[in-house]
Design a protein around this motif. Structure first.
Motif, PDB file in Angstrom:
ATOM      1  N   GLN A   1       0.822  -1.216   0.000  1.00  0.00           N
ATOM      2  CA  GLN A   1       0.000   0.000   0.000  1.00  0.00           C
ATOM      3  C   GLN A   1       0.854   1.263   0.000  1.00  0.00           C
ATOM      4  OE1 GLN A   1      -2.728  -0.487   3.353  1.00  0.00           O
ATOM      5  NE2 GLN A   1      -4.195  -1.499   1.991  1.00  0.00           N
ATOM      6  N   THR A   2       1.946   1.182  -0.742  1.00  0.00           N
ATOM      7  CA  THR A   2       2.867   2.313  -0.839  1.00  0.00           C
ATOM      8  C   THR A   2       3.445   2.388  -2.242  1.00  0.00           C
ATOM      9  OG1 THR A   2       3.517   2.058   1.480  1.00  0.00           O
ATOM     10  CG2 THR A   2       4.950   3.392   0.096  1.00  0.00           C
ATOM     11  N   PHE A   3       3.460   3.576  -2.795  1.00  0.00           N
ATOM     12  CA  PHE A   3       4.110   3.769  -4.093  1.00  0.00           C
ATOM     13  C   PHE A   3       5.459   4.426  -3.863  1.00  0.00           C
ATOM     14  CE2 PHE A   3       5.262   6.304  -7.772  1.00  0.00           C
ATOM     15  CZ  PHE A   3       5.152   5.373  -8.795  1.00  0.00           C
ATOM     16  N   GLU A   4       6.495   3.707  -4.277  1.00  0.00           N
ATOM     17  CA  GLU A   4       7.855   4.226  -4.166  1.00  0.00           C
ATOM     18  C   GLU A   4       8.390   4.522  -5.554  1.00  0.00           C
ATOM     19  OE1 GLU A   4      10.408   1.718  -1.973  1.00  0.00           O
ATOM     20  OE2 GLU A   4       9.151   1.670  -0.181  1.00  0.00           O
ATOM     21  N   TRP A   5       8.925   5.742  -5.704  1.00  0.00           N
ATOM     22  CA  TRP A   5       9.466   6.125  -7.000  1.00  0.00           C
ATOM     23  C   TRP A   5      10.758   5.361  -7.269  1.00  0.00           C
ATOM     24  CZ3 TRP A   5       6.956   8.980 -10.530  1.00  0.00           C
ATOM     25  CH2 TRP A   5       5.833   9.704 -10.089  1.00  0.00           C
ATOM     26  N   PHE A   6      10.976   5.057  -8.519  1.00  0.00           N
ATOM     27  CA  PHE A   6      12.178   4.306  -8.913  1.00  0.00           C
ATOM     28  C   PHE A   6      12.621   4.790 -10.284  1.00  0.00           C
ATOM     29  CE2 PHE A   6       8.407   2.052 -10.318  1.00  0.00           C
ATOM     30  CZ  PHE A   6       8.693   1.734 -11.636  1.00  0.00           C
ATOM     31  N   SER A   7      13.843   4.482 -10.605  1.00  0.00           N
ATOM     32  CA  SER A   7      14.388   4.846 -11.906  1.00  0.00           C
ATOM     33  C   SER A   7      14.233   3.655 -12.849  1.00  0.00           C
ATOM     34  CB  SER A   7      15.873   5.220 -11.789  1.00  0.00           C
ATOM     35  OG  SER A   7      16.427   5.416 -13.075  1.00  0.00           O
TER      36      SER A   7
ATOM     37  N   SER B   1      21.231   2.237 -14.029  1.00  0.00           N
ATOM     38  CA  SER B   1      22.527   2.937 -14.105  1.00  0.00           C
ATOM     39  C   SER B   1      22.383   4.441 -13.890  1.00  0.00           C
ATOM     40  CB  SER B   1      23.185   2.668 -15.464  1.00  0.00           C
ATOM     41  OG  SER B   1      22.380   3.161 -16.529  1.00  0.00           O
ATOM     42  N   HIS B   2      21.141   4.930 -13.881  1.00  0.00           N
ATOM     43  CA  HIS B   2      20.893   6.356 -13.638  1.00  0.00           C
ATOM     44  C   HIS B   2      19.870   6.489 -12.512  1.00  0.00           C
ATOM     45  CE1 HIS B   2      22.511   6.371 -17.753  1.00  0.00           C
ATOM     46  NE2 HIS B   2      22.903   7.635 -17.502  1.00  0.00           N
ATOM     47  N   PRO B   3      20.329   6.576 -11.273  1.00  0.00           N
ATOM     48  CA  PRO B   3      19.396   6.680 -10.136  1.00  0.00           C
ATOM     49  C   PRO B   3      18.642   8.007 -10.164  1.00  0.00           C
ATOM     50  CG  PRO B   3      21.654   7.024  -9.424  1.00  0.00           C
ATOM     51  CD  PRO B   3      21.743   6.599 -10.854  1.00  0.00           C
ATOM     52  N   LEU B   4      17.617   8.095  -9.319  1.00  0.00           N
ATOM     53  CA  LEU B   4      16.820   9.315  -9.234  1.00  0.00           C
ATOM     54  C   LEU B   4      17.698  10.475  -8.776  1.00  0.00           C
ATOM     55  CD1 LEU B   4      13.592   7.919  -7.537  1.00  0.00           C
ATOM     56  CD2 LEU B   4      13.910   8.506  -9.951  1.00  0.00           C
ATOM     57  N   PRO B   5      17.508  11.654  -9.372  1.00  0.00           N
ATOM     58  CA  PRO B   5      18.380  12.795  -9.044  1.00  0.00           C
ATOM     59  C   PRO B   5      18.195  13.321  -7.626  1.00  0.00           C
ATOM     60  CG  PRO B   5      16.616  13.486 -10.515  1.00  0.00           C
ATOM     61  CD  PRO B   5      16.536  12.011 -10.407  1.00  0.00           C
ATOM     62  N   LEU B   6      17.048  13.089  -7.042  1.00  0.00           N
ATOM     63  CA  LEU B   6      16.812  13.525  -5.664  1.00  0.00           C
ATOM     64  C   LEU B   6      15.741  12.652  -5.036  1.00  0.00           C
ATOM     65  CD1 LEU B   6      13.960  15.483  -5.673  1.00  0.00           C
ATOM     66  CD2 LEU B   6      15.511  16.815  -7.103  1.00  0.00           C
ATOM     67  N   SER B   7      15.605  12.770  -3.735  1.00  0.00           N
ATOM     68  CA  SER B   7      14.661  11.930  -2.992  1.00  0.00           C
ATOM     69  C   SER B   7      13.219  12.410  -3.230  1.00  0.00           C
ATOM     70  CB  SER B   7      14.987  11.982  -1.507  1.00  0.00           C
ATOM     71  OG  SER B   7      14.041  11.254  -0.768  1.00  0.00           O
ATOM     72  N   ILE B   8      12.340  11.449  -3.505  1.00  0.00           N
ATOM     73  CA  ILE B   8      10.931  11.766  -3.732  1.00  0.00           C
ATOM     74  C   ILE B   8      10.109  11.018  -2.684  1.00  0.00           C
ATOM     75  CG2 ILE B   8       9.030  11.717  -5.389  1.00  0.00           C
ATOM     76  CD1 ILE B   8      11.084  11.512  -7.616  1.00  0.00           C
ATOM     77  N   PRO B   9       9.288  11.718  -1.934  1.00  0.00           N
ATOM     78  CA  PRO B   9       8.502  11.045  -0.881  1.00  0.00           C
ATOM     79  C   PRO B   9       7.601   9.947  -1.475  1.00  0.00           C
ATOM     80  CG  PRO B   9       8.383  13.432  -0.665  1.00  0.00           C
ATOM     81  CD  PRO B   9       9.041  13.168  -1.965  1.00  0.00           C
TER      82      PRO B   9
END
Length: 529
Positions: A119-125, A129-137
């Motif tokens: 029951q949680t949506f977590e952002w991912f790349s 090889s190219h991680p997310l540029p910043l943290s997204i809640p």
């Protein structure tokens, strides 16, 4: 929820409408805000917010990673942008997805399952090889999923994740409706009117339902079942709508639609029938022959939308032997397992009838003439048994008749598939060679409910130019084919003729053995002296 049903856009739209009638309005969802290279999450204030809920129920037959989960975009020299996916737009509600598309993308399926369960949506790349540029809640996710697929897709999912079935709800959208009274038939007519209304088509006239019913039972293969298939009904109504003349879908429009459909699909059938019409494949429909019978089968070509009925000439020869039934198709690896099973059942019946006290004094060979591909199924076992008994009794079979049906070890005739195509295939050959009024087809009695023949065949039957007989036992079929009863205590019968022939062979064999035994004794006595 797992739903066995069609993965069509129209069905998904109807299912979505039905689901929404039982859902309360969900919350507005969420919204992401950007400030000083920092992203924060808050409750949405309106449907215009970037991650607000769009509807309580959404659907998609085909999805990919971006369509389902959205994505993170970072245009060159521009700030980061978050794009919402279906899981965000349906958050708090129901999402209907096509199973076939998900199974083709195991990573998408795995992530979706993980998010729904947690029951949680977590952002991912999308690119490791190219991680997310910043943290997204992370976003709270309250989502129910309906996975729609056919039997093969559901089987593939069960093999892929067998434990998933124990935690999900399973249901089926029935493809057919059993008709036992007029109320159910009226309900089916209302269902067709509903589909027509949903497609924005004219109303169906009452005069059209008799014609639709005939085509519907031909589609289901049973007079007591009518189709609920969205695709079949949609195709029927859309094609019929092109021939509307008085503002309604009437019988004339439906007939013209099916005539056009038959014409479009009939090329391969006509080319196949030409093989019979030009005697490239030999079928006798007028004489009487010992040990030969017209069997019936169906052929299904890959990429061709319908089955083709094929008359097949079976022949049987008897010769001195040890009771072996030589199935030439099986000997040449041209027979499938079910066909071989049917031949073994046929052999078991003959052995139980005539070889109780002694071994059969002859062997037989059975073959499908001019068969060059593998055959399968047991629908020719009745024809094979009749040809065998004809050869054993030396009584001819009327080639004006064709036979289809399977048998058990006691000679009872059992139902088969493709009965309409088989009858129409033999009728086409008879019609070309000239209808005699004595031609027809013998089918199992249990197949009578499956009859839904073409108008051409029905007209020939009505005018006594062609006939259909139903049988429950091999003895019934043999009497129709030979004109002689299989068993009759007071008159001549096939059983008596076979028994007499066997006794004659056995007596000759004993005389031969007696002469040979005496000769061996004389030879032994001479050698001793």
């Amino acid at each position: 929820m797992l739903l066995k049903a069609s993965e069509s856009e129209f069905f998904f739209d109807l299912l979505k409408q039905s689901v929404k009638t039982n859902l309360a309005n969900s919350d507005l969802g969420y919204s992401y805000y950007f400030s000083d290279n920092k992203i924060t999450l808050s409750k949405a204030k309106s449907k215009q917010d970037n991650f607000a809920v769009q509807d309580s129920c959404l659907s998609a037959t085909v999805v990919d990673m971006e369509k389902l989960f959205g994505c993170v975009r970072q245009p060159e020299n521009n700030p980061i942008k978050l794009q919402a996916g279906l899981v965000h737009h349906a958050n708090g509600g129901v999402l209907i997805l096509g199973l076939r598309s998900l199974l083709a993308q195991p990573i998408v399926w795995t992530k979706l399952k993980q998010m729904v369960v947690s029951q949680t949506f977590e952002w991912f790349s999308a690119d490791d090889s190219h991680p997310l540029p910043l943290s997204i809640p992370t976003m709270p996710l309250d989502l129910r999923i309906i996975l729609v697929g056919d039997r093969l897709s559901l089987a593939e999912l069960q093999e892929f994740e067998p434990e998933f079935y124990s935690s999900s709800i399973y249901a089926e959208f029935e493809s057919e409706l059993s008709i036992t009274d007029s109320q159910q038939f009226n309900a089916w007519m209302n269902y067709l009117q509903f589909i027509s209304h949903q497609l924005a088509l004219p109303k169906i006239a009452k005069s059209a339902f008799a014609t639709i019913y005939k085509q519907a039972t031909r589609y289901t293969g049973d007079q007591y079942y009518l189709p609920l298939s969205i695709e079949w009904i949609q195709s029927l109504l859309l094609n019929s709508s092109y021939f509307i003349e008085n503002g309604e879908i009437d019988a004339s429009a439906v007939c013209k639609a099916f005539e056009q459909k038959t014409w479009r699909e009939n090329y391969l059938t006509e080319r196949f029938h030409d093989e019979f019409f030009t005697n490239q494949i030999v079928i006798d429909t007028k004489t009487q022959v010992v040990g030969q019978i017209n069997g019936l089968s169906v052929i299904e070509y890959p990429g061709y939308p319908k089955a083709i009925g094929e008359p097949t000439r079976l022949s049987c020869l008897v010769h001195f032997g040890d009771g072996e039934l030589i199935d030439i198709e099986r000997k040449t690896d041209l027979a499938g397992n079910i066909h071989s099973k049917g031949m073994m059942i046929m052999q078991a019946f003959i052995m139980s009838e005539f070889a109780i006290n002694h071994q059969l004094p002859f062997s037989t060979s059975l073959v499908f003439e001019q068969s060059y591909n593998e055959i399968d199924g047991d629908s020719a076992s009745l024809a094979g048994m009749c040809a065998l008994i004809s050869a054993l009794s030396n009584q001819p079979i009327d080639q004006q008749l064709a036979v289809t049906g399977s048998v058990d070890q006691f000679g009872h005739v059992q139902s088969i598939g493709g009965v309409n195509e088989k009858i129409e295939g033999f009728f086409a050959v008879c019609q070309h060679q000239g209808l005699t009024g004595q031609q027809g087809v013998i089918i199992p009695a249990s197949n009578q409910r499956h009859l839904s023949l073409s108008d051409e065949v029905i007209d020939a039957i009505s005018s006594d130019k062609f006939s259909i007989w139903t049988v429950e036992h091999v003895a019934d079929a043999l009497y129709l084919l030979t004109g002689i009863p299989y068993k009759d205590e007071n008159n001549i019968s096939l059983y008596k003729l076979i028994h007499a022939r066997m006794q004659s062979i056995l007596m000759q064999d004993r005389k031969h053995e007696g002469w040979l035994s005496r000769w061996k004794k004389i030879a032994k006595s001479t050698n001793t002296q």
